[in-house]
Design an enzyme around this catalytic site. Structure first.
Site, PDB file in Angstrom:
ATOM      1  N   HIS A   1      -7.112  57.133 -13.063  1.00 53.28           N
ATOM      2  CA  HIS A   1      -7.030  58.211 -12.073  1.00 53.28           C
ATOM      3  C   HIS A   1      -8.405  58.684 -11.637  1.00 53.28           C
ATOM      4  O   HIS A   1      -9.410  58.402 -12.280  1.00 53.28           O
ATOM      5  CB  HIS A   1      -6.208  59.406 -12.586  1.00 53.28           C
ATOM      6  CG  HIS A   1      -6.793  60.105 -13.785  1.00 53.28           C
ATOM      7  ND1 HIS A   1      -6.435  59.800 -15.082  1.00 53.28           N
ATOM      8  CD2 HIS A   1      -7.685  61.119 -13.884  1.00 53.28           C
ATOM      9  CE1 HIS A   1      -7.092  60.595 -15.921  1.00 53.28           C
ATOM     10  NE2 HIS A   1      -7.857  61.397 -15.218  1.00 53.28           N
TER      11      HIS A   1
ATOM     12  N   HIS B   1     -14.037  63.802 -11.554  1.00 56.52           N
ATOM     13  CA  HIS B   1     -14.317  62.714 -12.498  1.00 56.52           C
ATOM     14  C   HIS B   1     -13.487  61.481 -12.153  1.00 56.52           C
ATOM     15  O   HIS B   1     -12.557  61.552 -11.358  1.00 56.52           O
ATOM     16  CB  HIS B   1     -14.048  63.150 -13.945  1.00 56.52           C
ATOM     17  CG  HIS B   1     -12.613  63.481 -14.262  1.00 56.52           C
ATOM     18  ND1 HIS B   1     -12.075  64.741 -14.102  1.00 56.52           N
ATOM     19  CD2 HIS B   1     -11.594  62.707 -14.720  1.00 56.52           C
ATOM     20  CE1 HIS B   1     -10.805  64.724 -14.464  1.00 56.52           C
ATOM     21  NE2 HIS B   1     -10.473  63.507 -14.841  1.00 56.52           N
TER      22      HIS B   1
ATOM     23  N   GLU C   1     -14.320  59.724 -17.502  1.00 52.72           N
ATOM     24  CA  GLU C   1     -13.338  59.890 -18.577  1.00 52.72           C
ATOM     25  C   GLU C   1     -12.908  58.500 -19.026  1.00 52.72           C
ATOM     26  O   GLU C   1     -12.628  57.632 -18.194  1.00 52.72           O
ATOM     27  CB  GLU C   1     -12.131  60.681 -18.046  1.00 52.72           C
ATOM     28  CG  GLU C   1     -11.032  60.904 -19.074  1.00 52.72           C
ATOM     29  CD  GLU C   1      -9.855  61.706 -18.495  1.00 52.72           C
ATOM     30  OE1 GLU C   1      -9.897  62.090 -17.300  1.00 52.72           O
ATOM     31  OE2 GLU C   1      -8.883  61.931 -19.241  1.00 52.72           O
TER      32      GLU C   1
HETATM   33 CO    CO Z   1      -8.749  63.115 -16.022  1.00 55.64          CO
END
Ligand code: CO
Length: 145
Positions: free
Chosen positions: A8, A87, A136
């Site tokens: 994502h 992010h 991440e």
């Molecule tokens: Co995230």
């Protein structure tokens, strides 16, 4: 370290309700989960699905809204009142192996691996060690896909 799927893109939003309306009405998103609070992370979260081709799994936009003034993204929204890209998240098969590998390469890991919004272990890498992008790293969910 073995790079997996991009799971994502995290997008900080000042208003979850307005963001969901935007993704539905402007972008035509059909699948958006019910927003839920993650008090330990100080955020409200919802996932917008972007379908892949021919039934393959697409990726997601992770909408994150600050939960109060102590939220780690409160300052981001103050600096970026419209919200913005926050992010990028990549999957890895083994989170501990990935962490050890990044540490061996001298990258700064932000905190210990912890359970993220998808229910699997995640950690973040400092943007200064990732070309300016808060990154991440997430262990690939097992048995879901
Ligand atoms: Co995230």
């Amino acid at each position: 370290m073995k790079l997996g799927r991009m799971n994502h893109v995290g997008v900080a939003v000042p208003s979850m309700d307005e963001a969901i309306k935007h993704y539905r009405e402007v972008l035509g998103a059909e699948q958006i989960c019910q927003p839920f609070d993650m008090p330990a992370q100080g955020v409200k979260v919802a996932f917008v699905e972007t379908p892949g081709q021919d039934g393959t799994q697409g990726t997601q936009v992770e909408l994150i809204e600050p939960l109060g003034e102590d939220s780690p993204i409160h300052g981001f929204i103050e600096k970026n009142p419209l919200g913005g890209q926050h992010h990028i998240c990549y999957e890895v098969p083994d989170i501990q192996a990935a962490k050890a590998d990044f540490e061996n390469k001298g990258l700064r890991i932000l905190g210990e691996p912890r359970i993220g919004a998808h229910g699997t272990l995640i950690f973040f890498i400092h943007p200064k060690d990732m070309g300016g992008i808060l990154t991440e790293i997430m262990e690939t969910p097992k048995g879901i896909h």
